[in-house]
Design a protein around this motif. Structure first.
Motif, PDB file in Angstrom:
ATOM      1  N   GLU A 166      -4.091  -3.105  -1.921  1.00 47.90           N
ATOM      2  CA  GLU A 166      -4.861  -2.054  -1.256  1.00 47.90           C
ATOM      3  C   GLU A 166      -4.853  -2.207   0.259  1.00 47.90           C
ATOM      4  O   GLU A 166      -5.470  -1.417   0.976  1.00 47.90           O
ATOM      5  CB  GLU A 166      -6.303  -2.080  -1.777  1.00 47.90           C
ATOM      6  N   MET A 167      -4.157  -3.225   0.778  1.00 52.88           N
ATOM      7  CA  MET A 167      -4.039  -3.482   2.220  1.00 52.88           C
ATOM      8  C   MET A 167      -5.413  -3.666   2.871  1.00 52.88           C
ATOM      9  O   MET A 167      -5.652  -3.243   4.002  1.00 52.88           O
ATOM     10  CB  MET A 167      -3.278  -2.342   2.918  1.00 52.88           C
ATOM     11  N   TYR A 205       3.598  -0.973  -0.116  1.00 49.19           N
ATOM     12  CA  TYR A 205       4.463  -1.001   1.064  1.00 49.19           C
ATOM     13  C   TYR A 205       4.408   0.339   1.807  1.00 49.19           C
ATOM     14  O   TYR A 205       4.416   0.380   3.045  1.00 49.19           O
ATOM     15  CB  TYR A 205       5.897  -1.329   0.652  1.00 49.19           C
ATOM     16  N   ALA A 206       4.322   1.431   1.071  1.00 50.35           N
ATOM     17  CA  ALA A 206       4.162   2.735   1.713  1.00 50.35           C
ATOM     18  C   ALA A 206       2.844   2.782   2.496  1.00 50.35           C
ATOM     19  O   ALA A 206       2.788   3.281   3.627  1.00 50.35           O
ATOM     20  CB  ALA A 206       4.194   3.847   0.663  1.00 50.35           C
ATOM     21  N   LEU A 207       1.793   2.226   1.904  1.00 45.52           N
ATOM     22  CA  LEU A 207       0.501   2.162   2.582  1.00 45.52           C
ATOM     23  C   LEU A 207       0.579   1.270   3.820  1.00 45.52           C
ATOM     24  O   LEU A 207      -0.048   1.557   4.847  1.00 45.52           O
ATOM     25  CB  LEU A 207      -0.558   1.646   1.603  1.00 45.52           C
ATOM     26  N   TYR A 208       1.357   0.203   3.718  1.00 46.77           N
ATOM     27  CA  TYR A 208       1.581  -0.723   4.833  1.00 46.77           C
ATOM     28  C   TYR A 208       2.149   0.013   6.046  1.00 46.77           C
ATOM     29  O   TYR A 208       1.674  -0.131   7.176  1.00 46.77           O
ATOM     30  CB  TYR A 208       2.544  -1.805   4.348  1.00 46.77           C
ATOM     31  N   PHE A 209       3.158   0.843   5.816  1.00 49.88           N
ATOM     32  CA  PHE A 209       3.749   1.636   6.895  1.00 49.88           C
ATOM     33  C   PHE A 209       2.732   2.619   7.482  1.00 49.88           C
ATOM     34  O   PHE A 209       2.626   2.768   8.705  1.00 49.88           O
ATOM     35  CB  PHE A 209       4.960   2.419   6.394  1.00 49.88           C
ATOM     36  N   SER A 210       1.993   3.289   6.617  1.00 49.97           N
ATOM     37  CA  SER A 210       1.018   4.266   7.088  1.00 49.97           C
ATOM     38  C   SER A 210      -0.056   3.592   7.939  1.00 49.97           C
ATOM     39  O   SER A 210      -0.425   4.110   9.008  1.00 49.97           O
ATOM     40  CB  SER A 210       0.374   4.977   5.892  1.00 49.97           C
ATOM     41  N   LYS A 211      -0.547   2.473   7.498  1.00 48.71           N
ATOM     42  CA  LYS A 211      -1.563   1.750   8.261  1.00 48.71           C
ATOM     43  C   LYS A 211      -1.004   1.250   9.591  1.00 48.71           C
ATOM     44  O   LYS A 211      -1.723   1.209  10.598  1.00 48.71           O
ATOM     45  CB  LYS A 211      -2.123   0.594   7.426  1.00 48.71           C
TER      46      LYS A 211
END
Length: 485
Positions: free
Chosen positions: A131-132, A216-222
């Motif tokens: 969940e980052m 990983y997609a959330l990682y980029f967005s954050k």
């Protein structure tokens, strides 16, 4: 006699109705011995309707628009320039980003560690933090972001894009930032990789499970959102640096089908949900086989999220076919070849060949690698490479290498919105229409001896003597008029 001549001229121009002539031609040249020298008027011969020219530029034949030219921000560049007194630091940033200097308009930065970071790191170091919750850019706030902000002080509209060398290690099959252990071409590995953890088959090194892909997609967005909050907006993201290379520094190989799946099913949708206007580009592509790019761009449901393709190193060989097959797609040269710390004219020659190749093949943006390094130029893994600017820390001295001037001959004039122009065949010149309507030619004299070069633009010829082993920028100020009897 003068009256007769005036009548003849009026009749001539009236019959043509419209003509172009150069009000002014400026030639700036750099060689192995002299840098950024403006030739005197008497050293440039201007003729109307010259019968013969070595190079002809066709201003009416506009090609691709230019999106930007620049270099890369890395941690080791900041530690080098930060060792200088404040006044010398300012001089370096002015030299790279001001209108009087290189006038860089676009730059690159890493997402997490690169081979020119101080050590391995990512922005999500807690294993299985899907969940980052512990995502942060704290390290960048103290190293990379101050570096970028110094550039933004000089060039506030600098366009920035980013790519990772590696995902967080816990997202990879071998749970390590690198893909290879042991020496590479005699260089120390420094990565303490356990035996058997290498991934050398160009298989996808990322864990292709849904929870990792979504994280990983959330990682980029954050990452995009966190940088924006720091006043550093990102224009574009490329999901992986050198997608087909397994070195002993941070890296992650991806099969084309897997990268397509990640972009189309996770990264693109995540950016949509979060309302991000940061573009997604495919890259950086270092595969000479065009099938890698084709596999992804031909998958329409995934490719709809892709705004452009970035190539570097061996990827240059795939570009000529890709640019013919995908009309309207934007292309970028994402990293020029970095050399072996020669920092001399041989580096200029290598970079020039790539520059010509990329612009002739519809590239709209062009990136140098490390803009600034210290006197050793070493990566954290022991590879000494070139840089435009060398900071000698012991002597507190700033050295502008030959490649600095090569790029200044281009980017000082060529800004976003300019156009590449068609010109006569040849591998030693490239031409552009500048934003103010002027026409600029970059031309290289590869010979040891001085050489006379005649350049024709819309019937006006400028002839000058180019020194041996020199790069010249020839700028034509054109004016269109109608004369009536």
């Amino acid at each position: 006699m003068k009256k007769l001549l005036s009548i003849i001229l009026v009749i001539f121009f009236s019959s043509n109705g419209h003509f172009s002539f150069a009000q002014k031609v400026q030639v700036i040249t750099s060689s192995t011995s002299q840098k950024w020298v403006t030739l005197k008027k008497k050293e440039v011969k201007i003729e109307a309707n010259a019968a013969k020219a070595d190079i002809t530029i066709f201003p009416e034949q506009k090609k691709q628009v230019i999106d930007g030219i620049g270099g890369s921000f890395n941690e080791l560049g900041w530690t080098a320039v930060a060792s200088l007194p404040a006044d010398q630091q300012k001089e370096v940033f002015e030299a790279l980003f001001s209108e009087e200097g290189c006038n860089f308009s676009m730059c690159r930065l890493p997402v997490g560690s690169s081979d020119y970071s101080l050590s391995y790191y990512s922005h999500a170091e807690v294993p299985e933090d899907f969940e980052m919750r512990d995502f942060n850019i704290v390290r960048d706030k103290y190293i990379l972001i101050p570096y970028i902000k110094e550039a933004l002080k000089v060039r506030p509209d600098l366009k920035l894009w980013a790519s990772p060398w590696s995902p967080p290690a816990w997202m990879k099959v071998n749970n390590h930032y690198s893909l290879r252990r042991g020496d590479v071409e005699g260089r120390p590995n420094g990565n303490r990789m356990p035996e058997g953890a290498e991934i050398m088959s160009n298989a996808t090194a990322f864990k292709m499970q849904e929870r990792y892909l979504q994280a990983y997609a959330l990682y980029f967005s954050k990452f995009v959102q966190a940088y924006a909050e720091e006043g550093v907006p990102l224009w574009a993201i490329m999901p992986q640096n050198e997608i087909k290379w397994a070195p002993n520094w941070p890296a992650c190989t991806w099969r084309a089908e897997d990268m397509s799946y990640f972009i189309g099913k996770y990264l693109g949708p995540q950016f949509e949900v979060d309302g991000l206007d940061t573009e997604i580009w495919l890259g950086t592509i270092n595969n000479s086989n065009p099938d890698y790019v084709r596999t992804i761009l031909n998958k329409e449901s995934d490719a709809k999220y892709i705004s452009g393709v970035g190539f570097q190193w061996s990827g240059s060989k795939a570009l000529p076919k890709i640019k013919e097959e995908y009309k309207g797609m934007k292309f970028m040269q994402t990293e020029n070849m970095c050399g072996e710390h020669e920092n001399d004219w041989t580096s200029v020659e290598a970079s020039w060949k790539m520059m010509v190749h990329y612009f002739q093949n519809m590239t709209g943006s062009y990136m140098y690698w490390n803009m600034i390094l210290d006197e050793e130029g070493n990566s954290a893994w022991g590879w000494p490479q070139n840089s435009m600017v060398v900071i000698d820390r012991d002597k507190q001295q700033v050295i502008y290498n030959d490649e600095y001037y090569l790029f200044k001959h281009l980017s000082h004039f060529v800004q976003p919105g300019a156009h590449y122009l068609a010109s006569s065949k040849g591998d030693n010149h490239i031409a552009f229409e500048l934003n103010d309507g002027r026409v600029m030619l970059m031309v290289y004299n590869p010979e040891e001896a001085e050489k006379s070069i005649a350049v024709n633009v819309s019937g006006t010829s400028a002839t000058f003597k180019a020194q041996g082993k020199s790069i010249s920028s020839v700028i034509f100020t054109l004016q269109d008029e109608k004369m009536k009897s």
